[in-house]
Enzyme design. Structure first.
Site, PDB file in Angstrom:
ATOM      1  N   LYS A  68      36.171  44.069  31.151  1.00  0.00           N
ATOM      2  CA  LYS A  68      35.595  42.432  31.300  1.00  0.00           C
ATOM      3  C   LYS A  68      34.221  43.081  32.235  1.00  0.00           C
ATOM      4  CE  LYS A  68      38.961  39.670  31.076  1.00  0.00           C
ATOM      5  NZ  LYS A  68      40.164  38.707  31.413  1.00  0.00           N
ATOM      6  N   GLN A 112      43.102  38.168  37.701  1.00  0.00           N
ATOM      7  CA  GLN A 112      44.210  38.176  36.326  1.00  0.00           C
ATOM      8  C   GLN A 112      45.736  37.777  36.580  1.00  0.00           C
ATOM      9  OE1 GLN A 112      42.528  39.009  32.883  1.00  0.00           O
ATOM     10  NE2 GLN A 112      43.977  39.680  32.358  1.00  0.00           N
ATOM     11  N   ASP A 135      37.025  31.410  34.051  1.00  0.00           N
ATOM     12  CA  ASP A 135      38.035  31.318  33.225  1.00  0.00           C
ATOM     13  C   ASP A 135      38.381  29.729  32.395  1.00  0.00           C
ATOM     14  OD1 ASP A 135      39.341  33.224  32.409  1.00  0.00           O
ATOM     15  OD2 ASP A 135      40.255  34.360  34.991  1.00  0.00           O
TER      16      ASP A 135
HETATM   17  N1  GUN Z   1      46.002  36.713  30.952  1.00  0.00           N
HETATM   18  C1  GUN Z   1      45.697  36.579  29.687  1.00  0.00           C
HETATM   19  N2  GUN Z   1      44.426  36.308  29.181  1.00  0.00           N
HETATM   20  C2  GUN Z   1      43.538  36.192  30.467  1.00  0.00           C
HETATM   21  C3  GUN Z   1      42.454  35.571  30.501  1.00  0.00           C
HETATM   22  O1  GUN Z   1      41.613  34.413  29.616  1.00  0.00           O
HETATM   23  N3  GUN Z   1      42.017  35.145  32.043  1.00  0.00           N
HETATM   24  C4  GUN Z   1      42.865  36.166  32.869  1.00  0.00           C
HETATM   25  N4  GUN Z   1      41.976  35.147  34.252  1.00  0.00           N
HETATM   26  N5  GUN Z   1      44.293  35.998  32.558  1.00  0.00           N
HETATM   27  C5  GUN Z   1      44.345  36.309  31.682  1.00  0.00           C
END
Ligand code: GUN
Length: 323
Positions: A68, A112, A135
């Site tokens: 990311k 995350q 998110d």
């Molecule tokens: N863990 C698995 N998918 C995601 C996501 O889309 N965002 C975040 N923050 N954590 C995740």
């Protein structure tokens, strides 16, 4: 497409199972973001800024956060990672999120998941201001999604809608079946498909006769987190099949069942001890599908690309360049 027309489709056409190329769509989305960031800066704005909060050393989470922040840099978004030890206390994590919430130059905050078990994820996600919640996990944004009000929406299901839009796959009036009820994918996917005027069925681990429920779907989205769960019995002839699954298969016999004679996967298995597999038994389902996403190279790349779109849009709004 009406179901009658799907039934009349010649078998040869139905057998094609054309690939939905998530990598190509993600690349095009990232190029759009890069152009829009350049225009923002040329117009006197500052580059968007995204901060990922990473707790602990889980290798998969580290890899996701790394991809990311790298992708951010490539499109002109200032990406950084705040790393906290696995044993961090809840109040310390909340203090980090509060500091980022108060920093006017931070546009997007991403915590995350999953968090270590001693931490309370819901309280942490609620501490992210909705305007910086790239998110789309804050209860206010979840409510806005279900109420059809503007707001940030989760990256993976939003990316799936963008994939379908770019391939001009019609949605209005079609029966969509989603398998999996997670807060990250299944539930927001159902809401977004409803917003596109689909008739939506949301299935989960307690659904009776899953195959029969899935066969109703002109569009089938698999997001259950079980390798190869969706077989040909689950798929209506001519359906569009979207595979959100990303599962590690570490049993060689299961790998051989799912990917018979696949030399590339055998080599990867020998090297790493596992291969990635979607929720869809691709080899057996593709001949029934009109369109299908591969794993890898389907939905995965869209998540990161859509996160960049969300970050740009949060930044435009916060800087007063969008309503
Ligand atoms: N863990 C698995 N998918 C995601 C996501 O889309 N965002 C975040 N923050 N954590 C995740």
């Amino acid at each position: 497409m009406a179901s009658g027309r799907m039934a009349e489709k010649p078998a040869a056409e139905a057998a094609r199972g054309r690939l939905l190329d998530g990598r190509a769509v993600a690349r095009a989305m990232r190029e759009d973001v890069a152009r829009r960031v350049a225009a923002l800066v040329a117009g006197g704005g500052r580059p968007p800024r995204l901060v990922a909060v990473l707790v602990g050393d889980d290798p998969a989470s580290r890899a996701y956060v790394g991809s990311k922040t790298r992708a951010s840099a490539e499109v002109g978004i200032a990406g950084e990672t705040r790393r906290l030890p696995a044993a961090v206390e809840q109040r310390e994590l909340l203090a980090t999120v509060a500091e980022l919430a108060d920093d006017d130059e931070v546009d997007g905050i991403l915590v995350q998941l999953p968090l270590p078990r001693h931490l309370e994820a819901p309280a942490v996600l609620e501490a992210v201001p909705p305007a910086k919640d790239v998110d789309g996990f804050h209860p206010e944004n979840v409510g806005r999604l279900w109420l059809d009000q503007p707001g940030l929406t989760p990256a993976t299901p939003t990316g799936v809608i963008e994939l379908l839009r770019r391939y001009r796959i019609p949605l209005a009036g079609r029966h969509a079946v989603v398998v999996g009820r997670s807060a990250i994918v299944g539930k927001p996917m159902a809401a977004l498909l409803l917003r596109q005027h689909c008739t939506v069925t949301l299935c989960h681990s307690r659904t009776r006769d899953l195959a029969a429920a899935c066969r109703q779907g002109e569009l089938l989205v698999a997001a259950a987190g079980r390798a190869g769960l969706i077989g040909p019995r689950h798929v209506r002839d001519g359906a569009v099949v979207i595979d959100v699954g990303m599962n590690r298969v570490d049993d060689p016999q299961r790998m051989e069942e799912l990917f018979p004679g696949d030399a590339g996967r055998r080599a990867r298995f020998a090297k790493r001890g596992y291969v990635l597999a979607g929720d869809v038994d691709f080899a057996r389902v593709a001949p029934r599908a009109s369109w299908i996403t591969p794993v890898p190279g389907g939905v995965g790349p869209l998540t990161v690309a859509q996160l960049l779109v969300n970050t740009l849009e949060a930044s435009l709004r916060r800087q007063g360049f969008a309503p």
